[in-house]
Design an enzyme around this catalytic site. Structure first.
Site, PDB file in Angstrom:
ATOM      1  N   SER A 127      52.633  44.027  22.953  1.00  0.00           N
ATOM      2  CA  SER A 127      53.398  45.134  23.521  1.00  0.00           C
ATOM      3  C   SER A 127      54.570  45.493  22.623  1.00  0.00           C
ATOM      4  O   SER A 127      55.453  44.662  22.365  1.00  0.00           O
ATOM      5  CB  SER A 127      53.918  44.761  24.910  1.00  0.00           C
ATOM      6  OG  SER A 127      54.835  45.736  25.361  1.00  0.00           O
ATOM      7  N   HIS A 146      49.729  47.724  22.614  1.00  0.00           N
ATOM      8  CA  HIS A 146      50.097  48.166  23.955  1.00  0.00           C
ATOM      9  C   HIS A 146      51.396  48.963  23.892  1.00  0.00           C
ATOM     10  O   HIS A 146      52.412  48.469  23.392  1.00  0.00           O
ATOM     11  CB  HIS A 146      50.268  46.938  24.863  1.00  0.00           C
ATOM     12  CG  HIS A 146      50.384  47.264  26.314  1.00  0.00           C
ATOM     13  ND1 HIS A 146      49.292  47.536  27.117  1.00  0.00           N
ATOM     14  CD2 HIS A 146      51.472  47.367  27.116  1.00  0.00           C
ATOM     15  CE1 HIS A 146      49.698  47.769  28.345  1.00  0.00           C
ATOM     16  NE2 HIS A 146      51.023  47.684  28.376  1.00  0.00           N
ATOM     17  N   ASP A 149      54.163  50.905  26.089  1.00  0.00           N
ATOM     18  CA  ASP A 149      54.726  51.095  27.422  1.00  0.00           C
ATOM     19  C   ASP A 149      55.522  52.391  27.474  1.00  0.00           C
ATOM     20  O   ASP A 149      56.545  52.540  26.805  1.00  0.00           O
ATOM     21  CB  ASP A 149      55.638  49.920  27.785  1.00  0.00           C
ATOM     22  CG  ASP A 149      54.852  48.655  28.066  1.00  0.00           C
ATOM     23  OD1 ASP A 149      53.982  48.693  28.947  1.00  0.00           O
ATOM     24  OD2 ASP A 149      55.110  47.628  27.415  1.00  0.00           O
ATOM     25  N   MET A 199      57.734  54.747  29.821  1.00  0.00           N
ATOM     26  CA  MET A 199      58.515  54.705  31.063  1.00  0.00           C
ATOM     27  C   MET A 199      59.417  55.935  31.140  1.00  0.00           C
ATOM     28  O   MET A 199      59.996  56.349  30.133  1.00  0.00           O
ATOM     29  CB  MET A 199      59.371  53.441  31.118  1.00  0.00           C
ATOM     30  CG  MET A 199      58.606  52.158  30.908  1.00  0.00           C
ATOM     31  SD  MET A 199      59.690  50.714  31.086  1.00  0.00           S
ATOM     32  CE  MET A 199      58.656  49.432  30.367  1.00  0.00           C
ATOM     33  N   HIS A 235      50.203  52.488  28.450  1.00  0.00           N
ATOM     34  CA  HIS A 235      50.442  52.144  29.855  1.00  0.00           C
ATOM     35  C   HIS A 235      51.526  53.074  30.377  1.00  0.00           C
ATOM     36  O   HIS A 235      52.697  52.942  30.023  1.00  0.00           O
ATOM     37  CB  HIS A 235      50.863  50.672  29.946  1.00  0.00           C
ATOM     38  CG  HIS A 235      51.216  50.225  31.322  1.00  0.00           C
ATOM     39  ND1 HIS A 235      51.881  49.038  31.580  1.00  0.00           N
ATOM     40  CD2 HIS A 235      51.004  50.783  32.547  1.00  0.00           C
ATOM     41  CE1 HIS A 235      52.056  48.900  32.870  1.00  0.00           C
ATOM     42  NE2 HIS A 235      51.539  49.949  33.484  1.00  0.00           N
ATOM     43  N   MET A 238      53.955  54.224  32.912  1.00  0.00           N
ATOM     44  CA  MET A 238      54.763  53.904  34.098  1.00  0.00           C
ATOM     45  C   MET A 238      55.634  55.117  34.374  1.00  0.00           C
ATOM     46  O   MET A 238      56.847  55.114  34.151  1.00  0.00           O
ATOM     47  CB  MET A 238      55.582  52.634  33.836  1.00  0.00           C
ATOM     48  CG  MET A 238      54.731  51.385  33.809  1.00  0.00           C
ATOM     49  SD  MET A 238      55.568  49.930  33.135  1.00  0.00           S
ATOM     50  CE  MET A 238      55.247  50.193  31.378  1.00  0.00           C
ATOM     51  N   MET A 268      49.414  44.017  37.318  1.00  0.00           N
ATOM     52  CA  MET A 268      50.751  43.688  36.814  1.00  0.00           C
ATOM     53  C   MET A 268      51.160  42.303  37.325  1.00  0.00           C
ATOM     54  O   MET A 268      51.046  42.019  38.519  1.00  0.00           O
ATOM     55  CB  MET A 268      51.770  44.726  37.274  1.00  0.00           C
ATOM     56  CG  MET A 268      51.616  46.097  36.641  1.00  0.00           C
ATOM     57  SD  MET A 268      51.863  46.064  34.838  1.00  0.00           S
ATOM     58  CE  MET A 268      53.570  45.485  34.720  1.00  0.00           C
ATOM     59  N   ASP A 299      49.498  41.993  32.566  1.00  0.00           N
ATOM     60  CA  ASP A 299      50.670  42.427  31.805  1.00  0.00           C
ATOM     61  C   ASP A 299      51.918  41.931  32.516  1.00  0.00           C
ATOM     62  O   ASP A 299      52.147  42.275  33.668  1.00  0.00           O
ATOM     63  CB  ASP A 299      50.677  43.955  31.714  1.00  0.00           C
ATOM     64  CG  ASP A 299      51.867  44.512  30.943  1.00  0.00           C
ATOM     65  OD1 ASP A 299      52.658  43.721  30.399  1.00  0.00           O
ATOM     66  OD2 ASP A 299      51.994  45.751  30.878  1.00  0.00           O
TER      67      ASP A 299
END
Length: 228
Positions: free
Chosen positions: A8, A31, A33, A35, A64, A66, A135, A173
Site C-alpha cells: 500500500s 495498492h 488508497d 480517500m 481502493h 474510500m 477490511m 487490508d
C-alpha cells in the site's frame, strides 16, 4: 492460487511515488488508497496521481476507493489506468451496476466491507465481482492494529465463495504484517494489502517476498485450500 501481496502506497513517501513503486518490484499489485475526507476522515489522492503512477510503473494498480459516490467516480479510475477498482458497498447506490461498469471498462471489479458490515446480505452479489475486500481495520488511516474479530468474517466469506464455486479473490487490508498474515491466510484470504510492513522495512522487496512465503505456507495447511 498463489498468495498475492499488494503493498500500500499509503505508507510510502508521497514525494517519491515513482521510486517507491520501483522499490517493491515483484509485488503482485500496487495498492492505491483513495480517500475523500467524507466517507473516511482522511484525504489522500485522486485521479491525476493515479494517472501519473500508472505511467511510472509496470505493476498493476489496485485502487481502493474510500469515497462517497463511487457510482460516479469509480469508472474514472479505470480510465486513469487502474487494473482493479474497489468500491465500498456502504457508499454505492447500485453496486451490481457499478461492478458491471467497471468490468465493461476492462478492470477487475471489487467490493469492500467495513468491519461492521456483514457479508451475508451480499451473497447474491458475489458472482458480479472479481474480488471481495474484508477490511481488518476501520478504513481511513494506515498503521492501525489488526482486528482479530474479523477472522470469522473472513472464514464465512471464504465459505460462501466455495459454496457458489466462484473464482473470487478474497482480500484483506489493515494491520497485515508478519505477525498476522498467516492467520488471514488460514482463514481464507489470498490477497494481502500490506503498508507499513513493507514500506517500513529496510528492504521493501524482500519484505514482499517474505510475506508471500508466510501466506503460501499457511495456505498450504489451511482446510479451505485443501478442499480444492
Amino acid at each position: 492460487m498463489a498468495a498475492q501481496i499488494n503493498p500500500s502506497i499509503l505508507s510510502a513517501d508521497f514525494a517519491r511515488l515513482a521510486e517507491e513503486a520501483k522499490a517493491v518490484q515483484g509485488a503482485d499489485w500496487l495498492h492505491v488508497d483513495v480517500m475523500d475526507n467524507h466517507f473516511v476522515p482522511n484525504l489522500t489522492l485522486g485521479v491525476p496521481v493515479v494517472e501519473s503512477l500508472a505511467r511510472a510503473t509496470d505493476t498493476p494498480l489496485d485502487c481502493h476507493l474510500m469515497i462517497e459516490d463511487p457510482d460516479r467516480w469509480a469508472p474514472r479510475y479505470v480510465e486513469a489506468g487502474a487494473s482493479s477498482v474497489t468500491f465500498h458497498v456502504e457508499a454505492a447506490a447500485a453496486p451490481v451496476r457499478l461492478a458491471r461498469e467497471i468490468r465493461a471498462k476492462g478492470a477487475r471489479a471489487s467490493m469492500a466491507l467495513k468491519p461492521a458490515t456483514p457479508i451475508e446480505p451480499y451473497e447474491d452479489l458475489l458472482p458480479e465481482l472479481d474480488m471481495l475486500l474484508v477490511m481488518t481495520v476501520e478504513p481511513g488511516f494506515g498503521g492501525q492494529a489488526f482486528l482479530d474479530i474479523m477472522l470469522p468474517k473472513i472464514r464465512r466469506t471464504r465459505e460462501l465463495i466455495g459454496k457458489h464455486g466462484l473464482q473470487l479473490w478474497l482480500q484483506v487490508d489493515g494491520g497485515v504484517s508478519a505477525s498476522t498474515i498467516e492467520r488471514c491466510a488460514e482463514a481464507g484470504a489470498d490477497v494481502f494489502v500490506a503498508g507499513s510492513a513493507v514500506y517500513g522495512a529496510e528492504d521493501p522487496a524482500e519484505a514482499v517476498r517474505a510475506l508471500r512465503g508466510q501466506a503460501e505456507a499457511a495456505t498450504a495447511q489451511a482446510s479451505w485450500a485443501c478442499d480444492h
